[in-house]
Design a protein around this motif. Structure first.
Motif, PDB file in Angstrom:
ATOM      1  N   ALA A 173     -27.409 -25.755   0.016  1.00 31.45           N
ATOM      2  CA  ALA A 173     -26.559 -24.326   0.289  1.00 31.45           C
ATOM      3  C   ALA A 173     -25.558 -24.015  -1.581  1.00 31.45           C
ATOM      4  CB  ALA A 173     -25.328 -25.400   0.701  1.00 31.45           C
ATOM      5  N   VAL A 174     -25.783 -23.295  -2.010  1.00 33.24           N
ATOM      6  CA  VAL A 174     -25.146 -22.689  -3.354  1.00 33.24           C
ATOM      7  C   VAL A 174     -23.721 -22.921  -3.081  1.00 33.24           C
ATOM      8  CG1 VAL A 174     -27.550 -21.043  -3.715  1.00 33.24           C
ATOM      9  CG2 VAL A 174     -25.214 -20.386  -3.057  1.00 33.24           C
ATOM     10  N   LEU A 175     -23.340 -22.399  -5.126  1.00 31.90           N
ATOM     11  CA  LEU A 175     -21.866 -23.142  -5.211  1.00 31.90           C
ATOM     12  C   LEU A 175     -20.562 -22.484  -4.636  1.00 31.90           C
ATOM     13  CD1 LEU A 175     -20.122 -25.187  -6.845  1.00 31.90           C
ATOM     14  CD2 LEU A 175     -19.947 -23.363  -8.710  1.00 31.90           C
ATOM     15  N   ARG A 176     -21.293 -20.541  -5.112  1.00 31.56           N
ATOM     16  CA  ARG A 176     -20.214 -19.765  -4.316  1.00 31.56           C
ATOM     17  C   ARG A 176     -19.678 -20.468  -2.922  1.00 31.56           C
ATOM     18  NH1 ARG A 176     -23.907 -16.281  -1.962  1.00 31.56           N
ATOM     19  NH2 ARG A 176     -26.096 -16.188  -2.616  1.00 31.56           N
ATOM     20  N   SER A 177     -20.780 -20.078  -2.180  1.00 32.30           N
ATOM     21  CA  SER A 177     -20.384 -20.400  -0.656  1.00 32.30           C
ATOM     22  C   SER A 177     -19.978 -21.912   0.036  1.00 32.30           C
ATOM     23  CB  SER A 177     -21.688 -20.408   0.166  1.00 32.30           C
ATOM     24  OG  SER A 177     -23.468 -21.029  -0.167  1.00 32.30           O
ATOM     25  N   SER A 178     -20.367 -23.010  -0.930  1.00 31.92           N
ATOM     26  CA  SER A 178     -20.007 -24.013  -0.613  1.00 31.92           C
ATOM     27  C   SER A 178     -18.376 -24.327  -1.026  1.00 31.92           C
ATOM     28  CB  SER A 178     -20.266 -25.084  -1.715  1.00 31.92           C
ATOM     29  OG  SER A 178     -21.581 -25.138  -1.183  1.00 31.92           O
ATOM     30  N   ARG A 223     -27.264 -22.636  -8.517  1.00 32.70           N
ATOM     31  CA  ARG A 223     -27.011 -24.026  -8.835  1.00 32.70           C
ATOM     32  C   ARG A 223     -26.947 -24.610  -7.332  1.00 32.70           C
ATOM     33  NH1 ARG A 223     -23.091 -25.899 -12.864  1.00 32.70           N
ATOM     34  NH2 ARG A 223     -22.316 -24.582 -12.410  1.00 32.70           N
ATOM     35  N   ALA A 224     -27.250 -25.242  -7.388  1.00 30.95           N
ATOM     36  CA  ALA A 224     -27.632 -26.102  -5.442  1.00 30.95           C
ATOM     37  C   ALA A 224     -26.316 -27.572  -5.749  1.00 30.95           C
ATOM     38  CB  ALA A 224     -28.586 -27.359  -4.738  1.00 30.95           C
ATOM     39  N   ALA A 225     -25.236 -27.665  -4.128  1.00 28.55           N
ATOM     40  CA  ALA A 225     -23.903 -27.460  -4.123  1.00 28.55           C
ATOM     41  C   ALA A 225     -24.223 -28.067  -3.049  1.00 28.55           C
ATOM     42  CB  ALA A 225     -22.955 -27.238  -4.588  1.00 28.55           C
ATOM     43  N   ALA A 226     -23.478 -29.581  -2.447  1.00 31.97           N
ATOM     44  CA  ALA A 226     -23.210 -30.481  -1.657  1.00 31.97           C
ATOM     45  C   ALA A 226     -21.292 -30.094  -1.112  1.00 31.97           C
ATOM     46  CB  ALA A 226     -23.966 -31.190  -1.248  1.00 31.97           C
ATOM     47  N   TYR A 545     -10.173  -3.991  -1.978  1.00 31.70           N
ATOM     48  CA  TYR A 545     -10.293  -4.691  -0.617  1.00 31.70           C
ATOM     49  C   TYR A 545     -10.994  -4.197  -0.641  1.00 31.70           C
ATOM     50  CZ  TYR A 545      -4.679  -4.192  -1.585  1.00 31.70           C
ATOM     51  OH  TYR A 545      -3.025  -4.475  -1.305  1.00 31.70           O
ATOM     52  N   GLY A 546     -12.696  -3.816  -1.389  1.00 30.93           N
ATOM     53  CA  GLY A 546     -13.791  -3.613  -0.870  1.00 30.93           C
ATOM     54  C   GLY A 546     -14.651  -4.774  -1.249  1.00 30.93           C
ATOM     55  N   ILE A 547     -14.003  -6.045  -1.231  1.00 32.10           N
ATOM     56  CA  ILE A 547     -14.679  -7.035  -1.275  1.00 32.10           C
ATOM     57  C   ILE A 547     -15.804  -7.534   0.067  1.00 32.10           C
ATOM     58  CG2 ILE A 547     -15.886  -9.852  -1.261  1.00 32.10           C
ATOM     59  CD1 ILE A 547     -12.899  -8.870  -3.631  1.00 32.10           C
ATOM     60  N   LYS A 548     -17.124  -7.990   0.698  1.00 30.25           N
ATOM     61  CA  LYS A 548     -17.043  -7.975   1.509  1.00 30.25           C
ATOM     62  C   LYS A 548     -18.174  -9.248   1.218  1.00 30.25           C
ATOM     63  CE  LYS A 548     -16.740  -4.331   5.467  1.00 30.25           C
ATOM     64  NZ  LYS A 548     -18.153  -4.014   5.971  1.00 30.25           N
ATOM     65  N   LEU A 549     -18.731  -9.937   2.774  1.00 32.83           N
ATOM     66  CA  LEU A 549     -19.792 -11.614   1.995  1.00 32.83           C
ATOM     67  C   LEU A 549     -20.674 -11.446   3.279  1.00 32.83           C
ATOM     68  CD1 LEU A 549     -18.851 -12.955  -0.314  1.00 32.83           C
ATOM     69  CD2 LEU A 549     -16.519 -12.342   1.191  1.00 32.83           C
ATOM     70  N   SER A 550     -21.787 -11.702   2.358  1.00 34.08           N
ATOM     71  CA  SER A 550     -23.018 -11.333   3.055  1.00 34.08           C
ATOM     72  C   SER A 550     -23.296 -13.506   3.893  1.00 34.08           C
ATOM     73  CB  SER A 550     -24.774 -11.154   2.733  1.00 34.08           C
ATOM     74  OG  SER A 550     -24.613 -12.376   1.830  1.00 34.08           O
ATOM     75  N   CYS A 551     -24.428 -13.482   4.372  1.00 36.33           N
ATOM     76  CA  CYS A 551     -24.548 -14.666   4.957  1.00 36.33           C
ATOM     77  C   CYS A 551     -25.260 -15.701   3.785  1.00 36.33           C
ATOM     78  CB  CYS A 551     -25.167 -14.401   6.347  1.00 36.33           C
ATOM     79  SG  CYS A 551     -24.574 -13.326   7.886  1.00 36.33           S
ATOM     80  N   SER A 552     -25.241 -14.713   3.049  1.00 36.82           N
ATOM     81  CA  SER A 552     -27.157 -15.518   2.040  1.00 36.82           C
ATOM     82  C   SER A 552     -25.901 -16.874   1.617  1.00 36.82           C
ATOM     83  CB  SER A 552     -26.975 -14.270   0.883  1.00 36.82           C
ATOM     84  OG  SER A 552     -28.091 -15.374  -0.287  1.00 36.82           O
ATOM     85  N   SER A 553     -26.221 -18.061   1.521  1.00 41.67           N
ATOM     86  CA  SER A 553     -25.820 -19.146   1.107  1.00 41.67           C
ATOM     87  C   SER A 553     -26.174 -20.070   0.596  1.00 41.67           C
ATOM     88  CB  SER A 553     -24.618 -19.168   1.777  1.00 41.67           C
ATOM     89  OG  SER A 553     -25.208 -19.749   3.008  1.00 41.67           O
TER      90      SER A 553
END
Length: 553
Positions: A173-178, A223-226, A545-553
């Motif tokens: 997993a990466v830092l942003r999604s973590s 960077r990888a995170a946990a 207001y335009g922020i959307k996220l993807s499944c990429s993590s």
């Protein structure tokens, strides 16, 4: 603003004086002394023990695979931790954050005594289509811990390496999604949403992975995170679905009996109709959960059957979002082109998923039991409709449901949508004013979200009159109505724009905003002077207001 906010604060402080505290409990400070229960309960279930544990493979006749974690390498940094989760769930004092063994534990490099690292096998319907075997592709259940309250919890790492279920992923997993999972888990807990918890987050300076965040063909190194995740158990609807699809009914019955015996104590495990009662419990727990989502403006984003817990907990935080301005069709996931998992569709999707769950149970049911479950299913739409309505009535300071309440709520939501009023702050600001002030222009100008609603003119005036009449019908005093609303309508939720700023700093090894956000969201109903100065309850910036996220993590 200052006067009405202070009223809410006093009311909430009075409430908390009556609540217990864990501050004086004897918590573990030396992490070497902390141990798992041995063996864990889940050791009673079939566990696949393939020596090639990090090679994708179709697993059969097993609930888990025995897989060691693959610890993060390089220089490790503790991004943040949840004092509450560590103390309440794991009996750990926050001082363990200074213990290198604890950091290694979160990084997947150290397993305490009694631990048994396994990955769970499950399948799932993704965006309405069967995806076959999925499973824990980058998560490891580490063991079972029984805390001082005699509660059993299963710590799990996310981002801890490859497994048989990785499907050619790298297990990381990466830092942003973590950061997003860590913050949302703890925020939802504080908001009263049934959820898994998050205890701590570690990132490596040197362990890099490639991710294509926008699926644009331009992957970059991150960077990888946990994350240390916590739940009583990690079984999903897909845990039974994979056994149905692979024609393993004996194991399905064994797993169902195990879950009932260990996690549904209200059901007699020897009762003939236990599976019927279990389906009913799973269904109602999940519908109760989704009603809390609707009341907080939370949209999960990826409500596949493998992302729905049989325990009725919010699980697998990915491209979720808390609404800013109200939009019933809000979709936070850029991958959801058809809006399948939009905000207003969540209750219906949970019911769709439960239908698939009932299909998975069919092989272990009698014809009579199948019919009983069909009868339960026929009641679920009305059940969740009433649950969601009750949630909104509480947000409006009302307790009793009477005729016309659906129209009262629906007309407010429509006004909010028409005027782009904010979901969170509309309800909060309604509780900060006397009902007689709701048409006072000067007072409304102090409340940025209500000010938007008032631009609808006569429609707003008509709704306010209807609301005032409804308050009078319940004979609820203004002070009590406002106190009720202060208790259930937060000032602060993890808005995407706030998290984006915190993540941007975290990627530069500045973790102050992440830690501060966790601190604020621990008490989302209380006014926090620094959070106010940073604009956490102010109107979001236009770019948010335009922020959307993807499944990429």
């Amino acid at each position: 603003m200052k006067r009405t906010l202070s009223i809410c604060t006093v009311l909430l402080k009075d409430l908390r004086r009556t609540m217990g505290s864990t501050e004086n409990v004897n918590l573990t400070t030396n992490f070497k002394e902390w141990k798992f229960k041995s063996p864990p309960n889940y050791a009673q279930l079939p566990i696949n023990d393939n020596p090639e544990y990090n090679v994708p493979v179709a697993v059969n006749n097993a609930v888990f695979s025995k897989v060691p974690t693959e610890g993060l390498t390089g220089n490790l940094r503790l991004v943040c931790l949840s004092d509450d989760a560590l103390a309440e769930v794991l009996d750990l004092h926050p001082a363990v954050a200074e213990d290198p063994d604890f950091i290694d534990f979160v990084a997947g490099k150290y397993l305490p005594d009694g631990g048994m690292s396994v990955c769970h096998r499950y399948g799932g319907y993704q965006f309405g289509f069967w995806a076959d075997q999925l499973g824990d592709g980058r998560a490891h259940i580490l063991g079972e811990y029984v805390n001082r309250k005699s509660e059993s919890w299963q710590p799990q790492l996310k981002g801890s390496g490859e497994t048989p279920y990785s499907r050619f992923g790298d297990g990381r997993a990466v830092l942003r999604s973590s950061v997003r999972e860590m913050i949302a888990s703890e925020a939802c807990h504080a908001l009263g949403v049934p959820t898994t918890r998050a205890g701590a987050l570690v990132v490596s300076d040197d362990h890099l992975v490639y991710r294509d965040m926008h699926y644009s063909g331009r992957a970059r190194q991150e960077r990888a995170a946990a994350v240390l995740r916590l739940a009583p158990a990690w079984y999903r609807l897909g845990s039974l679905e994979i056994l149905h699809k692979r024609k393993e009914p004996e194991l399905a019955g064994r797993l169902a009996d195990f879950i009932i015996e260990n996690h549904f104590k209200e059901i007699d495990p020897a009762e003939e109709d236990r599976y019927v009662k279990w389906f009913s419990a799973v269904a109602h727990k999940n519908l109760d959960m989704v009603a809390t989502w609707q009341g907080t403006g939370f949209t999960h984003g990826v409500l596949n059957t493998d992302n729905v817990s049989v325990l009725g907990l919010t699980i697998d935080y990915g491209p979720y979002g808390f609404m800013d301005h109200y939009n019933e069709h809000f979709v936070p996931n850029s991958s959801d082109d058809m809006g399948r998992y939009a905000f207003n569709r969540q209750p219906g999707i949970i019911i769709w998923n439960l239908n698939k769950f009932s299909e998975a149970l069919a092989p272990i049911l009698t014809e009579y039991q199948i019919q009983k479950i069909e009868e339960i299913k026929a009641t679920l739409e009305e059940y969740v409709k009433n649950k969601v309505l009750a949630t909104y009535l509480r947000k409006l300071g009302l307790n009793n449901k009477i005729e016309g309440d659906t129209e009262l709520v629906d007309s407010l939501l429509q006004l909010m949508q028409d005027t782009s009023a904010d979901f969170t702050m509309t309800f909060r600001q309604l509780g900060e004013l006397e009902s007689a002030e709701l048409q006072d222009t000067a007072r409304l100008n102090e409340k940025w979200s209500l000010k938007k609603l008032a631009t609808s003119g006569d429609k707003w005036a008509a709704w306010v009159k209807r609301y005032q009449d409804r308050i009078n019908k319940e004979s609820v005093p203004e002070s009590e109505r406002r106190a009720r609303m202060c208790r259930v309508n937060p000032l602060y939720v993890p808005r995407n724009w706030i998290m984006q700023e915190a993540i941007a700093d975290a990627e530069k090894n500045d973790f102050e905003k992440v830690r501060f956000l966790l601190q604020v969201l621990r008490k989302p109903y209380d006014v926090n002077a620094e959070a106010e100065a940073r604009g956490f309850s102010a109107e979001p910036p236009s770019w948010a207001y335009g922020i959307k996220l993807s499944c990429s993590s």
